[in-house]
Design a protein around this motif. Structure first.
Motif, PDB file in Angstrom:
ATOM      1  N   PRO A  22       0.814  -1.229   0.000  1.00  0.00           N
ATOM      2  CA  PRO A  22       0.000   0.000   0.000  1.00  0.00           C
ATOM      3  C   PRO A  22       0.848   1.281   0.000  1.00  0.00           C
ATOM      4  O   PRO A  22       1.995   1.272   0.457  1.00  0.00           O
ATOM      5  CB  PRO A  22      -0.787  -0.106   1.302  1.00  0.00           C
ATOM      6  CG  PRO A  22      -0.709  -1.520   1.734  1.00  0.00           C
ATOM      7  CD  PRO A  22       0.558  -2.070   1.171  1.00  0.00           C
ATOM      8  N   ASP A  23       0.248   2.363  -0.472  1.00  0.00           N
ATOM      9  CA  ASP A  23       0.906   3.673  -0.548  1.00  0.00           C
ATOM     10  C   ASP A  23       1.543   4.116   0.763  1.00  0.00           C
ATOM     11  O   ASP A  23       2.572   4.781   0.774  1.00  0.00           O
ATOM     12  CB  ASP A  23      -0.128   4.750  -0.927  1.00  0.00           C
ATOM     13  CG  ASP A  23      -0.188   4.949  -2.431  1.00  0.00           C
ATOM     14  OD1 ASP A  23       0.744   4.503  -3.125  1.00  0.00           O
ATOM     15  OD2 ASP A  23      -1.171   5.558  -2.899  1.00  0.00           O
ATOM     16  N   LYS A  24       0.880   3.788   1.844  1.00  0.00           N
ATOM     17  CA  LYS A  24       1.325   4.236   3.154  1.00  0.00           C
ATOM     18  C   LYS A  24       2.814   3.963   3.371  1.00  0.00           C
ATOM     19  O   LYS A  24       3.541   4.794   3.912  1.00  0.00           O
ATOM     20  CB  LYS A  24       0.497   3.500   4.205  1.00  0.00           C
ATOM     21  CG  LYS A  24       0.929   3.717   5.623  1.00  0.00           C
ATOM     22  CD  LYS A  24      -0.009   2.937   6.533  1.00  0.00           C
ATOM     23  CE  LYS A  24       0.629   2.720   7.885  1.00  0.00           C
ATOM     24  NZ  LYS A  24      -0.245   1.883   8.724  1.00  0.00           N
ATOM     25  N   TYR A  25       3.272   2.793   2.910  1.00  0.00           N
ATOM     26  CA  TYR A  25       4.667   2.432   3.169  1.00  0.00           C
ATOM     27  C   TYR A  25       5.627   3.209   2.269  1.00  0.00           C
ATOM     28  O   TYR A  25       6.758   3.487   2.649  1.00  0.00           O
ATOM     29  CB  TYR A  25       4.849   0.914   3.034  1.00  0.00           C
ATOM     30  CG  TYR A  25       3.960   0.202   4.022  1.00  0.00           C
ATOM     31  CD1 TYR A  25       4.241   0.278   5.387  1.00  0.00           C
ATOM     32  CD2 TYR A  25       2.810  -0.478   3.622  1.00  0.00           C
ATOM     33  CE1 TYR A  25       3.406  -0.326   6.322  1.00  0.00           C
ATOM     34  CE2 TYR A  25       1.974  -1.085   4.545  1.00  0.00           C
ATOM     35  CZ  TYR A  25       2.273  -1.006   5.897  1.00  0.00           C
ATOM     36  OH  TYR A  25       1.448  -1.585   6.814  1.00  0.00           O
ATOM     37  N   TYR A  26       5.145   3.555   1.073  1.00  0.00           N
ATOM     38  CA  TYR A  26       5.964   4.424   0.224  1.00  0.00           C
ATOM     39  C   TYR A  26       6.046   5.819   0.852  1.00  0.00           C
ATOM     40  O   TYR A  26       7.072   6.488   0.790  1.00  0.00           O
ATOM     41  CB  TYR A  26       5.386   4.502  -1.191  1.00  0.00           C
ATOM     42  CG  TYR A  26       5.577   3.217  -1.970  1.00  0.00           C
ATOM     43  CD1 TYR A  26       6.777   2.955  -2.621  1.00  0.00           C
ATOM     44  CD2 TYR A  26       4.558   2.262  -2.048  1.00  0.00           C
ATOM     45  CE1 TYR A  26       6.970   1.783  -3.320  1.00  0.00           C
ATOM     46  CE2 TYR A  26       4.738   1.080  -2.749  1.00  0.00           C
ATOM     47  CZ  TYR A  26       5.942   0.842  -3.390  1.00  0.00           C
ATOM     48  OH  TYR A  26       6.127  -0.329  -4.081  1.00  0.00           O
ATOM     49  N   ALA A  27       4.934   6.253   1.455  1.00  0.00           N
ATOM     50  CA  ALA A  27       4.916   7.561   2.112  1.00  0.00           C
ATOM     51  C   ALA A  27       5.910   7.580   3.271  1.00  0.00           C
ATOM     52  O   ALA A  27       6.701   8.521   3.417  1.00  0.00           O
ATOM     53  CB  ALA A  27       3.504   7.877   2.609  1.00  0.00           C
ATOM     54  N   ILE A  28       5.900   6.532   4.064  1.00  0.00           N
ATOM     55  CA  ILE A  28       6.856   6.456   5.179  1.00  0.00           C
ATOM     56  C   ILE A  28       8.286   6.472   4.628  1.00  0.00           C
ATOM     57  O   ILE A  28       9.178   7.110   5.176  1.00  0.00           O
ATOM     58  CB  ILE A  28       6.610   5.184   6.020  1.00  0.00           C
ATOM     59  CG1 ILE A  28       5.242   5.262   6.705  1.00  0.00           C
ATOM     60  CG2 ILE A  28       7.713   4.999   7.062  1.00  0.00           C
ATOM     61  CD1 ILE A  28       4.822   3.992   7.426  1.00  0.00           C
ATOM     62  N   ALA A  29       8.461   5.778   3.503  1.00  0.00           N
ATOM     63  CA  ALA A  29       9.811   5.640   2.948  1.00  0.00           C
ATOM     64  C   ALA A  29      10.394   6.963   2.459  1.00  0.00           C
ATOM     65  O   ALA A  29      11.600   7.153   2.481  1.00  0.00           O
ATOM     66  CB  ALA A  29       9.801   4.618   1.808  1.00  0.00           C
ATOM     67  N   VAL A  30       9.545   7.880   2.009  1.00  0.00           N
ATOM     68  CA  VAL A  30      10.081   9.152   1.490  1.00  0.00           C
ATOM     69  C   VAL A  30       9.958  10.300   2.490  1.00  0.00           C
ATOM     70  O   VAL A  30      10.444  11.397   2.253  1.00  0.00           O
ATOM     71  CB  VAL A  30       9.422   9.571   0.146  1.00  0.00           C
ATOM     72  CG1 VAL A  30       9.783   8.580  -0.949  1.00  0.00           C
ATOM     73  CG2 VAL A  30       7.918   9.715   0.291  1.00  0.00           C
ATOM     74  N   LYS A  31       9.317  10.012   3.612  1.00  0.00           N
ATOM     75  CA  LYS A  31       9.104  11.059   4.612  1.00  0.00           C
ATOM     76  C   LYS A  31      10.417  11.700   5.073  1.00  0.00           C
ATOM     77  O   LYS A  31      10.481  12.889   5.402  1.00  0.00           O
ATOM     78  CB  LYS A  31       8.363  10.430   5.809  1.00  0.00           C
ATOM     79  CG  LYS A  31       8.161  11.337   7.008  1.00  0.00           C
ATOM     80  CD  LYS A  31       7.032  12.329   6.744  1.00  0.00           C
ATOM     81  CE  LYS A  31       6.638  13.088   8.007  1.00  0.00           C
ATOM     82  NZ  LYS A  31       7.390  14.310   8.211  1.00  0.00           N
ATOM     83  N   SER A  32      11.481  10.910   5.072  1.00  0.00           N
ATOM     84  CA  SER A  32      12.771  11.421   5.551  1.00  0.00           C
ATOM     85  C   SER A  32      13.254  12.602   4.715  1.00  0.00           C
ATOM     86  O   SER A  32      14.029  13.426   5.195  1.00  0.00           O
ATOM     87  CB  SER A  32      13.816  10.314   5.544  1.00  0.00           C
ATOM     88  OG  SER A  32      14.014   9.867   4.213  1.00  0.00           O
ATOM     89  N   HIS A  33      12.794  12.701   3.463  1.00  0.00           N
ATOM     90  CA  HIS A  33      13.214  13.838   2.639  1.00  0.00           C
ATOM     91  C   HIS A  33      12.611  15.143   3.163  1.00  0.00           C
ATOM     92  O   HIS A  33      13.198  16.201   3.020  1.00  0.00           O
ATOM     93  CB  HIS A  33      12.828  13.619   1.169  1.00  0.00           C
ATOM     94  CG  HIS A  33      13.634  12.535   0.539  1.00  0.00           C
ATOM     95  ND1 HIS A  33      14.985  12.645   0.314  1.00  0.00           N
ATOM     96  CD2 HIS A  33      13.291  11.287   0.140  1.00  0.00           C
ATOM     97  CE1 HIS A  33      15.438  11.517  -0.229  1.00  0.00           C
ATOM     98  NE2 HIS A  33      14.429  10.680  -0.333  1.00  0.00           N
TER      99      HIS A  33
END
Ligand SMILES: Cc1cc2nc3c(=O)[nH]c(=O)nc-3n(C[C@H](O)[C@H](O)[C@H](O)COP(=O)(O)OP(=O)(O)OC[C@H]3O[C@@H](n4cnc5c(N)ncnc54)[C@H](O)[C@@H]3O)c2cc1C
Ligand code: SF4
Lengths: 523, 177
Positions: free
Chosen positions: B70-81
């Motif tokens: 799900p998108d949620k995990y991609y969101a977590i993955a790029v949050k660091s930027h």
């Protein structure tokens, strides 16, 4: 009672590094009643502290001080700050290692004689024979509890091994089994049997796998003759006017410089830090670094010809369950130039968890070609290629021209380019590995490039003549009588086998030599 | 470290309709947040524009597409930027400019407005060697795959010591050979 030695005690043998070489040597000397101080740059963890998580464990144990990678190898591009994946902790890389423990073959000690002169390769015979080492190999195998030696049972095969074995059978390979592993198949030496946890690379939380951390080091400490000082990063070895080494300067846990006097110094920091330390110890008497009259310190860096083959099957495998290196095929380890290269290679199972698979399957890769492979992670099997690479003078650990570490010492740059023989061997191994998996019904195979170096060898090589290398057949430097090298950097050539059993063997033998020379007052 | 608000309540109909420029996935921009109404999570940005974050999430999926994640995990993955951008103006510019450049190359509807993954991937291939792309891709290798929550989707079981290893849990259970 654990010993504690004074900084001004000049009777002690100082060993730099507590891994396979240093940890073993320290215990062996202490058992003989010799006073030993091991200075170890890393922290001391116990096996209960290890973490079953790839990146967290990497952060806990890995050598993270700055290093650079350069040259033609792909690691220089994909992991430019991480030429090697090795450890900074008490126990050194024996906390991390998989446990495969193989003797070098007879002809591998005489590479120049058997392979002949190879263009671009700096081949040399070891000043040693297999026969001379055999009694010490036997001691090492007993000490480490290597399976299929000393009447110790082999480990049971996991799923990853069963696939390897089926592929080996299909190709007609004869020598395939669950390996010679320094992992307990049954309780031994006060340590329990392998529980097939599958995190051998993250430190064995059961202590089933041999590591100097919980074998050699506590045994040495029990004699009251060994002090291990963690968080002690050696920056320089000093000598007197006569050229004998006299003391070792290190940064303590607070970064404060201390000086430990020594009767004898043994360098065992693994093949990147050991030559770096000798080069960084240059003085007006030894302007090119200690023990470097041959100019060979740091040269001939070897890392084994490696690579992996992963494959996807239409049914589940769960390769990550159980021992990481769960089995071996030895048929290609022979020297048979009709294959288009000299020397040989071993094929050993290997498994990575999902996080490391994502980082190492095809570094830099992306898109569906990459992700559809990971989508079938639980249907994957894997093997690792480990073969003899050519020593080349250009492949070297050098001092970086500009960059310094936090102690203001030049950092090491690891320059490496494959020899055409290495390429030919790797391509042969990829083909064989993929054929094995195809024979078992793989639907897709991956010839995966080498990881950052786990085997680092050759940068202070052993030689008959002082002109050709850095140390003699006891690891004693040709130039300085009371300075020794005690790790894998002594290797004259690499052989096809994983190096640690040989490192331990050489350390046991070196301890005998040091004790004898000390008794004779030669050093 | 990552502020993902689960079950974000009170998303109004008006906000739902105010869709961001996101094509395939239904991500909504609301104030300073990227919101997934149907999956009830939201991601608040502090340094990057929320539109940039939404596009970044799409880009992350295009780089490492796993249809079952799900998108949620991609969101977590790029949050660091977003966090890095808050601390480092140069990083903020790298990401904002990188996304703006992608949008511009994509034409009218922007990058996320391109309907087919293949079209977006073609744009990414064109910038593959840029520091922007490498920063996003490089960060994802750990940012995405080191999330324990997604491991079961791939059949990876993670930590095993506390369960006694696999000695009695199938280390040699293969039956199809
Ligand atoms: C993932 C992995 C798997 C492996 N699997 C196998 C295997 O199955 N079989 C095999 O034979 N080998 C294996 N190896 C290789 C094996 O671990 C090494 O060959 C072996 O540990 C090297 O021994 P060493 O004594 O040379 O160095 P190390 O064991 O690395 O010890 C060197 C120590 O010196 C310390 N040190 C360095 N510089 C300084 C300094 N300046 N001051 C103080 N201390 C210093 C380091 O912190 C370290 O603790 C593996 C390695 C890795 C990374
Ligand atoms: S598989 Fe065996 S040797 Fe490896 S970590 Fe687990 S218990 Fe230790």
């Amino acid at each position: 009672m654990v010993a504690k030695y004074d900084l001004n005690d000049d009777k002690v043998v100082v060993i730099i590094g507590s891994g396979a070489g240093g940890g073993t040597l320290g215990n062996e000397l202490a058992q003989k009643g010799i006073d030993v101080v091991i200075l170890e740059a890393g922290n001391r963890y116990e096996y209960a502290d290890f973490i079953n998580d790839e990146w967290d464990s990497f952060a806990q144990l890995s050598w993270g001080d700055p290093r650079t990678a350069s040259g033609g190898w792909r690691v220089a591009k994909d992991f430019s700050g991480l030429p090697a994946w090795i450890v900074k902790a008490v126990g050194g890389t024996t906390t991390h290692w998989a446990g495969a423990s193989l003797r070098l073959q007879e002809h591998e000690f005489k590479a120049l004689t058997h392979y002949g002169k190879i263009e671009g390769a700096n081949l040399l015979d070891w000043p040693l024979t297999l026969a001379e080492l055999e009694p010490y190999y036997a001691k090492a195998e007993d000490k480490m509890g290597v399976t299929r030696t000393n009447g110790i049972e082999g480990l049971p095969g996991n799923n990853n091994f069963k696939i390897l074995k089926a592929g080996a059978d299909a190709l007609g390979y004869k020598e395939c089994h669950t390996g010679n592993m320094a992992i307990n198949s049954a309780e031994r030496d006060g340590r329990m049997a392998c529980q097939q946890t599958g995190f051998c690379f993250q430190g064995c939380k059961w202590g089933a796998k041999w590591s100097t951390l919980y074998t050699e080091i506590p045994k040495g400490e029990e004699t009251g003759k060994l002090e291990v000082r963690p968080n002690s990063h050696v920056v320089k070895i000093e000598h007197d006017d006569s050229g004998k080494v006299t003391s070792v300067v290190y940064a303590d846990k607070d970064g404060k410089l201390q000086s430990q006097k020594a009767r004898i110094v043994c360098v065992a920091g693994n093949s990147i830090e050991s030559p770096r330390l000798l080069l960084n110890s240059a003085s007006s008497k030894f302007p090119d670094g200690l023990a470097n009259s041959s100019g060979q310190v740091g040269k001939n860096y070897m890392r084994h010809t490696t690579g992996s083959v992963y494959a996807i099957f239409d049914k589940p495998v769960h390769m990550y369950r159980g021992t990481t290196m769960a089995g071996i095929v030895r048929d290609e380890a022979k020297h048979d130039p009709s294959r288009g290269f000299v020397g040989g290679y071993e094929l050993e199972t290997l498994a990575l968890g999902l996080p490391f698979m994502a980082a190492f399957l095809n570094p830099g890769g992306w898109g569906r070609g990459f992700t559809t492979a990971l989508d079938h992670y639980d249907h994957m099997a894997g093997m690792w290629i480990v073969g003899e690479d050519m020593p080349q003078e250009q492949n070297a650990v050098k001092l970086h021209g500009e960059m310094k570490d936090k102690y203001a010492m030049p950092i090491p740059d690891v320059w490496f380019t494959d020899h055409p023989n290495d390429d030919a061997m790797r391509n042969h191994a990829y083909k064989q590995g993929m054929a094995m998996y195809d024979a078992v019904g793989a639907t897709r195979t991956f010839p995966t490039p080498p990881y950052p170096s786990t085997h680092n060898l050759g940068t202070n090589r052993m030689s008959e003549k002082a002109l050709d290398g850095v140390v003699n057949k006891f690891g004693q430097t040709h130039d300085i009588k009371n300075l020794f090298v005690s790790d894998g950097s002594q290797f004259t050539t690499g052989g096809a086998e994983n190096p640690t059993l040989t490192i331990v063997t050489l350390a046991i033998r070196q301890a005998d030599h040091i004790a004898k020379e000390m008794a004779a007052k030669n050093i | 470290m990552v502020t993902i608000h689960e079950g974000r309540p009170g998303l109004s109909r008006r906000e739902l309709l105010k869709r961001g420029g996101v094509g395939a996935a239904l991500l909504v921009i609301s104030g300073s947040a990227v919101i997934s109404p149907q999956h009830a999570w939201g991601l608040e940005t502090t340094a990057l524009k929320p539109e940039t974050m939404a596009t970044l999430i799409q880009m992350a999926r295009d780089i490492y597409p796993h249809d079952q994640v799900p998108d949620k995990y991609y969101a977590i993955a790029v949050k660091s930027h977003d966090e890095a951008a808050g601390k480092d103006a140069a990083h903020k510019e790298l990401i904002e400019k990188g996304i703006a450049d992608l949008d511009q190359k994509a034409g009218a509807g922007g990058y996320a407005g391109l309907g087919w993954e293949e079209e977006r991937v073609k744009l990414l291939q064109g910038i593959e060697d840029t520091p922007f792309f490498q920063a996003v891709r490089g960060g994802l290798v750990v940012g995405l795959y080191n999330q324990k929550e997604i491991w079961p989707i791939f059949g990876y079981e993670g930590e095993s010591y506390s369960k006694g290893g696999y000695i009695a849990r199938g280390f040699d259970d293969i039956e199809w050979l």
